[in-house]
Design an enzyme around this catalytic site. Sequence first.
Site, PDB file in Angstrom:
ATOM      1  N   ASP A 181     -57.001 -26.237 -32.000  1.00  0.00           N
ATOM      2  CA  ASP A 181     -56.978 -26.455 -30.554  1.00  0.00           C
ATOM      3  C   ASP A 181     -56.820 -27.935 -30.218  1.00  0.00           C
ATOM      4  OD1 ASP A 181     -59.462 -27.143 -31.550  1.00  0.00           O
ATOM      5  OD2 ASP A 181     -60.539 -26.559 -29.742  1.00  0.00           O
ATOM      6  N   GLU A 182     -56.199 -28.700 -31.118  1.00  0.00           N
ATOM      7  CA  GLU A 182     -55.976 -30.122 -30.901  1.00  0.00           C
ATOM      8  C   GLU A 182     -54.499 -30.382 -30.594  1.00  0.00           C
ATOM      9  OE1 GLU A 182     -57.417 -32.049 -34.409  1.00  0.00           O
ATOM     10  OE2 GLU A 182     -59.491 -32.001 -33.731  1.00  0.00           O
TER      11      GLU A 182
END
Length: 261
Positions: A181-182
């Site tokens: 989720d980066e």
Amino acid sequence: ERLPHAVDVRTAQEIIGKTPRLLRSDRHDASFYQTMWTSLIEFGYWQGEIWNRRKNTEVYPESLSIIAIRDEQGETINYLGVFADLTEKKLADAHVHRLAYYDTLTELPNRLLLEERLKQALTAAQYNNWLVAVLYLDLDRFKAINDTLGHPFGDKLLHAMAGRLAVHVRDSDTLARFSGDEFAMVLSNIGNLHNSTLVAQKILDTLAEPFYLEGQEVFITPSIGIALYPIDADNKDDLIQHADTAMSHAKAQGGNNFCSY
């Protein structure tokens, strides 16, 4: 499995008496053909890649070798051309390139491509005395969404979020998925620090609206870190690291905000 492109078949009546101009794709300028003819006249040989046109007017790439056929006096009487259609190879190469440089889930550039574009942006910035901003994004409490709603749902949320962010990116900028989720953004020629914080705020505002997936309303917020070239670092690795550090500070403050290095 062969690709469904048209086969270029012309009858003898369609080509006898015609010049190779019949095949021209209009993708090459005069200097390209001048170089070809110079090589044929001086050395009797030319080899390279060229775009030509099929009978159905489709343009396609080919590998072409042309040999001058000469008589006993050394005068050129014919030219022999041998070519290989490169359509399938080019498509395969493009597929491999996409796998290497793009994230398959979100269809965004991956970390490798972002780092290459950041390196290019820094070169341009050094020459033009520009500012470049790197924004590092991490989604707040995304693990809880995966744990409660499942990883397939989380993947759909990541894809939807990436699409929402992408519409706000300039052509000169790059939005990429690093991993999980980066995400990261490279903002070329940003002008000043204030402009980078405006972009960060726009991201917060964009993600403040709920996502509607599989009949459910879902909210997701980001923590964003900002690092500037040349103020915070003068190379791509330190810029990314400093933006990551600033993001950690934003997350430590509760998330759904941004912090400049």
